[in-house]
Design an enzyme around this catalytic site. Structure first.
Site, PDB file in Angstrom:
ATOM      1  N   GLY A 116       6.917  11.646  -0.071  1.00 40.76           N
ATOM      2  CA  GLY A 116       7.959  12.437   0.570  1.00 40.76           C
ATOM      3  C   GLY A 116       7.416  13.031   1.866  1.00 40.76           C
ATOM      4  N   SER A 183       1.556   7.452   0.400  1.00 38.47           N
ATOM      5  CA  SER A 183       2.462   7.869   1.475  1.00 38.47           C
ATOM      6  C   SER A 183       2.151   9.326   1.832  1.00 38.47           C
ATOM      7  CB  SER A 183       3.911   7.665   1.024  1.00 38.47           C
ATOM      8  OG  SER A 183       4.797   7.750   2.109  1.00 38.47           O
ATOM      9  N   TRP A 184       3.135  10.232   1.771  1.00 36.81           N
ATOM     10  CA  TRP A 184       2.816  11.641   1.981  1.00 36.81           C
ATOM     11  C   TRP A 184       1.770  12.105   0.961  1.00 36.81           C
ATOM     12  CZ3 TRP A 184       2.224  16.145   4.198  1.00 36.81           C
ATOM     13  CH2 TRP A 184       2.107  17.288   3.405  1.00 36.81           C
ATOM     14  N   ASP A 339       3.835  -2.769   5.867  1.00 42.14           N
ATOM     15  CA  ASP A 339       4.390  -1.444   5.611  1.00 42.14           C
ATOM     16  C   ASP A 339       5.043  -0.935   6.894  1.00 42.14           C
ATOM     17  OD1 ASP A 339       4.847   1.266   5.106  1.00 42.14           O
ATOM     18  OD2 ASP A 339       3.035   1.490   3.910  1.00 42.14           O
ATOM     19  N   HIS A 367       5.757  -1.009   1.808  1.00 42.56           N
ATOM     20  CA  HIS A 367       5.311   0.358   1.577  1.00 42.56           C
ATOM     21  C   HIS A 367       5.274   0.772   0.116  1.00 42.56           C
ATOM     22  CE1 HIS A 367       4.682   4.585   2.465  1.00 42.56           C
ATOM     23  NE2 HIS A 367       5.758   4.915   1.760  1.00 42.56           N
TER      24      HIS A 367
END
Length: 393
Positions: A116, A183-184, A339, A367
């Site tokens: 996120g 990711s985040w 990605d 991703h």
């Protein structure tokens, strides 16, 4: 006499007419290593490995590449499991975070940091870890998932989240743990590890996101539109032409509107853009998440809030600038070649700054952690750390 390299499970090939002089054995030191924490043992073994490699290279007069002995690692995702404990931890006067534990209560602890920010956790996140070996801890970050208050931006910064991770570790009476983030979650994993390197036994990072301006501009200001022009149009057209100079700011205005319906509409447009680009091949189930107003509101509002504030980092390359603090930690980086959300340039920049970390590039993935090639490498990365812990080397 065995060399330090051979003790650590490495073999070396030298093209030389005479073998280099033998190096002293580490055998007398072995008993003392077992009393060290995983973190300290990793630091020592990494230093010794580098010294041994340097000595053998100089002795031969040739450059050589250490070659790891092949070890068969499980690459199959584990079966679904249920948590043996769930709860809420009050981390401030305003925020309470949801957490759960699954796997082995006496196993090696690993904490899962979701993406996120604002994405929340899912039951499938437990499946990357061997439930017989790992004590698996999942939690929803402030404002996300089941944590309360929902989609709240107040008291919600990277440093608040780092403090929450520490409060959760202390609440669960865990001295040190493995950290897994994509990711985040990779951003937060790096920031947390750099703040508390003594608490981290190993790192698995996926879809590297360093929250630099060029990464934000790539995905939210038109770069990725060159690959997904069809998906981009809906994201772009939600904003009037006269406000398209900065989509991050334009969406921030609407995601923080006094009108909840405007917030929902902006959140759906923001979330669908990301979900439509998250896989190498279209995934309808993922795209449909953009239709869920509850999920989308937290996902879009919190993401946008962090991006407007540049991750609350003091400099654009803050995470790269502080790699030395975690250089000793056993780490695997898993990156999809295609990605679009978190392009490979970030994983490559991290690899160049941190060559000691093991970079795995998946040639046929985007991703999402749920793409087959990404999933197998993530499972294998956890298996590799499991073997290191079990074998003490």
């Amino acid at each position: 006499m065995p060399t330090i390299m051979s003790f650590l499970g490495f073999t070396s090939s030298l093209v030389s007419f005479a073998p280099p002089p033998p190096l002293p054995s580490l055998t007398p030191l072995l008993p003392s290593l077992s009393c060290l924490s995983i973190r300290r043992r990793n630091r020592l073994l990494l230093s010794v490995r580098n010294l041994d490699y340097k000595c053998e290279s100089q002795a031969s007069g040739l450059y050589m590449e250490p070659v790891k002995e092949s070890v068969e690692l499980n690459r199959n995702i584990y079966a679904n499991i249920e948590p043996y404990e769930t709860g809420f931890l009050k981390v401030s006067d305003l925020h309470s975070i949801y957490y759960e534990q699954s796997g082995s209560p006496s196993g090696h602890p690993v904490v899962f940091l979701h993406g996120g920010p604002g994405g929340g956790t899912a039951p499938s996140n437990r499946r990357f870890f061997d439930p017989e070996f790992y004590r698996i801890i999942l939690f929803d970050q402030r404002g996300a998932g089941k944590s309360t208050p929902h989609a709240c931006l107040e008291e919600n910064t990277t440093w608040d989240l780092i403090a929450d991770i520490e409060k959760l570790r202390e609440h669960l009476k865990i001295p040190e743990w493995q950290v897994f983030g994509g990711s985040w979650g990779s951003t937060l994993a790096l920031a947390y590890s750099q703040s508390h390197p003594e608490k981290v036994t190993g790192l698995v990072l996926r879809g590297i996101f360093l929250l630099r301006k060029k990464e934000i501009d790539w995905f939210y200001e038109g770069g990725a539109a060159a690959i997904f022009p069809d998906a981009w149009e809906s994201f772009r057209d939600f904003i009037p032409e006269n406000e398209r100079g900065c989509f991050i700011d334009a969406y921030s205005k609407r995601l923080n509107s006094d009108d909840l319906e405007i917030q929902y509409a902006a959140a759906r447009a923001w979330t669908k853009w990301e979900m439509m680009t998250a896989h190498l091949l279209p995934n309808e189930e993922t795209v449909k998440r953009g239709d869920d107003d509850i999920f989308s509101l937290a996902f879009a509002r919190i993401e946008n809030h962090y991006f407007v504030n540049k991750g609350f980092f003091p400099s654009d390359s803050f995470l790269l600038e502080n790699v030395d603090k975690i250089r000793h930690i056993n780490t695997t980086i898993v990156q999809g070649r295609y990605d679009v959300c978190c392009p490979m340039m970030s994983a490559w920049d991290l690899h160049k700054a941190w060559p000691e970390a093991d970079l795995k590039v998946v040639p046929d993935a985007g991703h999402s952690a749920n793409e087959p090639g990404i999933t197998t490498e993530l499972v294998a990365a956890n298996e590799k750390l499991k073997n290191i812990i079990k074998n003490g080397s």
